[in-house]
Scaffold this active site. Structure first.
Site, mmCIF file in Angstrom:
data_model
loop_
_atom_site.group_PDB
_atom_site.id
_atom_site.type_symbol
_atom_site.label_atom_id
_atom_site.label_comp_id
_atom_site.label_asym_id
_atom_site.label_seq_id
_atom_site.Cartn_x
_atom_site.Cartn_y
_atom_site.Cartn_z
ATOM 1 N N HIS A 1 -3.247 -9.663 -18.623
ATOM 2 C CA HIS A 1 -4.657 -8.368 -18.358
ATOM 3 C C HIS A 1 -3.896 -7.730 -17.656
ATOM 4 O O HIS A 1 -4.635 -8.064 -16.202
ATOM 5 C CB HIS A 1 -6.020 -8.530 -18.923
ATOM 6 C CG HIS A 1 -6.289 -9.283 -20.264
ATOM 7 N ND1 HIS A 1 -6.802 -10.381 -20.262
ATOM 8 C CD2 HIS A 1 -5.659 -9.240 -21.424
ATOM 9 C CE1 HIS A 1 -7.174 -11.170 -21.258
ATOM 10 N NE2 HIS A 1 -6.896 -10.288 -22.242
ATOM 11 N N SER A 2 -3.455 -6.842 -17.421
ATOM 12 C CA SER A 2 -2.961 -5.802 -16.661
ATOM 13 C C SER A 2 -4.129 -5.526 -15.530
ATOM 14 O O SER A 2 -4.502 -5.441 -14.657
ATOM 15 C CB SER A 2 -2.778 -4.624 -17.461
ATOM 16 O OG SER A 2 -3.982 -3.771 -18.163
ATOM 17 N N ARG A 3 -5.734 -5.059 -15.769
ATOM 18 C CA ARG A 3 -6.133 -5.365 -14.490
ATOM 19 C C ARG A 3 -6.924 -5.972 -13.412
ATOM 20 O O ARG A 3 -7.146 -5.727 -12.636
ATOM 21 C CB ARG A 3 -7.470 -4.303 -15.110
ATOM 22 C CG ARG A 3 -8.232 -5.749 -15.941
ATOM 23 C CD ARG A 3 -9.472 -4.811 -16.822
ATOM 24 N NE ARG A 3 -10.423 -5.636 -16.949
ATOM 25 C CZ ARG A 3 -11.540 -4.765 -18.265
ATOM 26 N NH1 ARG A 3 -11.846 -3.900 -18.377
ATOM 27 N NH2 ARG A 3 -12.699 -6.346 -18.717
ATOM 28 N N GLU A 4 -6.070 -7.306 -13.911
ATOM 29 C CA GLU A 4 -6.388 -8.306 -13.014
ATOM 30 C C GLU A 4 -5.749 -8.717 -12.189
ATOM 31 O O GLU A 4 -4.225 -9.081 -11.941
ATOM 32 C CB GLU A 4 -6.526 -9.870 -14.050
ATOM 33 C CG GLU A 4 -7.196 -9.485 -14.925
ATOM 34 C CD GLU A 4 -6.907 -10.595 -15.891
ATOM 35 O OE1 GLU A 4 -6.127 -11.649 -15.950
ATOM 36 O OE2 GLU A 4 -7.979 -10.971 -17.332
ATOM 37 N N ARG B 1 -7.167 -3.160 -19.870
ATOM 38 C CA ARG B 1 -6.578 -5.033 -19.818
ATOM 39 C C ARG B 1 -6.003 -4.684 -20.941
ATOM 40 O O ARG B 1 -5.546 -5.493 -21.029
ATOM 41 C CB ARG B 1 -8.394 -5.119 -20.661
ATOM 42 C CG ARG B 1 -8.346 -6.431 -21.315
ATOM 43 C CD ARG B 1 -9.642 -6.816 -21.225
ATOM 44 N NE ARG B 1 -9.527 -7.861 -22.595
ATOM 45 C CZ ARG B 1 -9.922 -9.153 -22.895
ATOM 46 N NH1 ARG B 1 -10.206 -9.451 -21.118
ATOM 47 N NH2 ARG B 1 -9.647 -9.694 -23.387
ATOM 48 N N HIS C 1 -5.095 -15.738 -15.550
ATOM 49 C CA HIS C 1 -5.918 -15.054 -15.858
ATOM 50 C C HIS C 1 -6.612 -14.870 -13.982
ATOM 51 O O HIS C 1 -6.227 -15.816 -13.373
ATOM 52 C CB HIS C 1 -6.641 -15.061 -17.097
ATOM 53 C CG HIS C 1 -5.556 -15.118 -18.033
ATOM 54 N ND1 HIS C 1 -6.145 -13.513 -19.112
ATOM 55 C CD2 HIS C 1 -5.325 -15.523 -18.785
ATOM 56 C CE1 HIS C 1 -5.511 -14.611 -19.998
ATOM 57 N NE2 HIS C 1 -4.927 -15.027 -19.783
ATOM 58 N N TYR D 1 -11.201 -12.806 -14.039
ATOM 59 C CA TYR D 1 -11.691 -14.180 -13.481
ATOM 60 C C TYR D 1 -13.013 -14.820 -13.615
ATOM 61 O O TYR D 1 -13.695 -14.071 -14.751
ATOM 62 C CB TYR D 1 -12.083 -12.266 -11.910
ATOM 63 C CG TYR D 1 -13.956 -12.044 -12.438
ATOM 64 C CD1 TYR D 1 -14.792 -12.188 -11.428
ATOM 65 C CD2 TYR D 1 -13.677 -10.865 -13.441
ATOM 66 C CE1 TYR D 1 -15.639 -11.523 -12.131
ATOM 67 C CE2 TYR D 1 -14.967 -10.378 -13.861
ATOM 68 C CZ TYR D 1 -15.741 -10.807 -13.390
ATOM 69 O OH TYR D 1 -17.510 -9.816 -14.238
ATOM 70 N N GLU E 1 -8.622 -18.888 -14.929
ATOM 71 C CA GLU E 1 -9.424 -17.628 -13.597
ATOM 72 C C GLU E 1 -9.351 -18.294 -12.882
ATOM 73 O O GLU E 1 -10.716 -18.951 -12.364
ATOM 74 C CB GLU E 1 -10.670 -17.728 -15.097
ATOM 75 C CG GLU E 1 -11.100 -17.597 -16.436
ATOM 76 C CD GLU E 1 -10.598 -16.103 -16.888
ATOM 77 O OE1 GLU E 1 -10.340 -15.134 -16.696
ATOM 78 O OE2 GLU E 1 -10.166 -15.570 -18.452
#
Lengths: 306, 96
Positions: A66-69, A124, A193, A195, A267
């Site tokens: 998920h790119s925004r992580e 995301r 991943h 959070y 996470e």
């Protein structure tokens, strides 16, 4: 060189790809780069292979599907450097690498990651258009062929958890699927991943316990205990469906069903204040503590061949 | 570039199954543009959701009407992203 890389800062895709190439150049006898496919927008799907010999069983780690992580990809970069630094120095990691290969995909969704740096920090999904809709992208953690299309994923392309038109429709997913099948001897698969501070094992698409649940549960407890020993960060753990929610088409449900017993998903940190915009000064602590949990999983895999 | 000025991230704490059901129905309303960072699943897990400025007040009123507790986790998302970008630029200019 990679000693000068700023591990305590977030970096663009190009900077991470340069880091990968530098790491390979600096450690040619230990590290190589495999391109397992390309993203929808044509970017290479780079995987670092840490290996000391041929025909070894393997451990897979991917970060940031998920790119925004961003803390996830940043942690992946730190892991890569940690592996080359500790090999030959840390007896546990050295023993693992003398018997097994480690594969690390630092940017699992490069189109999405590049998009978070240029257009939308909170993106995301993947970046493939959806026919008939203005909304772009598929949630690549709902696109695997494990309960695909069931509860816990959306069939609506504008949803953040859109599963895609069919299983493996996303090249970012299909490329890993092809790699896992062609390798045929992966013994652990850890998808990372952020959070919300969890360590999860199969299943997500069904409440039926996986057949190795007791072992996976005990190992998860050991891993999060080791993780907490560094900074006291508290994780919860358990099966996906019992710990977080029902989710179909998830990564580790598919890998587990392929016979990879030690399938986990992390996470990472949640300070409860910043969400996906976790301050850069938390990258190294996050990576350090996560590494302890990764080592617990990798050592257990090494000690318990199957 | 997508602009997040005025977007807030709320940390919502449901206290019973009915409230979870209400939040799930909210999550199904895609036209509101809500971005659930953590989804409503149980009373033990807080729900984090990014709310665009244009629907911020109606959503807060909706939560209050349903007696659902929340706190503001991120006051203005764009401020945080601007700070993130500033830190990245500053650090990249510093010697290692």
């Amino acid at each position: 060189n990679t000693d000068g890389y700023d591990y305590a800062n977030y970096h663009t895709l190009n900077e991470i790809n340069s880091f990968i190439d530098m790491l390979v150049a600096e450690n040619p006898n230990l590290v190589s780069k495999i391109v397992i496919g390309q993203s929808y927008e044509g970017r290479p799907l780079n995987v670092l292979k840490f290996s000391t010999g041929a025909n070894r069983p393997g451990i897979w780690i991917d970060t940031g599907i998920h790119s925004r992580e961003w803390v996830t990809q940043a942690s992946g970069t730190w892991f890569a450097k940690k592996i080359v630094t500790d090999y030959g120095r840390d007896p546990a990691l050295t023993a693992i690498l003398n018997k097994m290969d480690i594969f690390l995909e630092i940017v699992t969704n490069p189109d999405g990651y590049a998009y978070t740096h240029t257009s939308n920090r909170m993106w995301r999904k993947t970046r493939k258009p959806n026919s008939g809709y203005s909304c772009v992208g598929v949630d690549p953690n709902r696109n695997w062929d494990a309960g695909f299309g069931g509860a816990g994923a959306s069939g609506y392309p504008c949803s953040e958890t859109y599963r895609g038109p069919y299983a493996n429709s996303e090249s970012e997913v299909k490329s890993i699927v092809d790699f896992v099948k062609s390798h045929g001897n992966l013994k652990a698969f850890v998808s990372i991943h952020s959070y919300s501070q969890m360590l999860l094992y199969p299943y997500g698409y069904t409440s039926t316990p996986c057949k190795d649940q007791s072992e996976l549960h005990a190992l998860a407890k050991k891993a999060i205990t080791d993780l907490a020993s560094l900074y006291g960060t508290q994780y919860t753990y358990g099966s996906i469906i019992n710990t977080i929610y029902q989710a179909s088409g998830g990564t580790i449900d598919w890998t587990y069903n392929q016979g990879i017993k030690y399938s986990y998903t992390f996470e990472l940190r949640d300070t409860g204040r910043y969400g996906f915009a976790l301050p850069a000064n938390q990258i190294i602590p996050t990576a350090q503590e996560t590494w302890l949990a990764l080592m617990a999983i990798m050592q257990h895999t090494y000690n318990n061949p199957y | 570039r997508e602009n997040f000025v005025g977007h807030q991230v709320l940390r919502i704490q449901p206290t019973n199954e009915e409230q979870i059901s209400v939040l799930r129905s909210l999550a199904e309303k895609h036209d509101l543009g809500l971005d659930f960072w953590t989804e409503p699943v149980s009373v033990t897990k807080p729900v984090d959701v990014r709310i665009p400025f244009k629907v911020l007040q109606p959503i807060k009123i909706f939560l209050l009407e349903n007696d659902i507790q929340y706190s503001i986790m991120i006051q203005d998302l764009q401020d945080l992203l601007d700070e993130e970008e500033r830190v990245m630029k500053t650090r990249s200019a510093q010697p290692r």
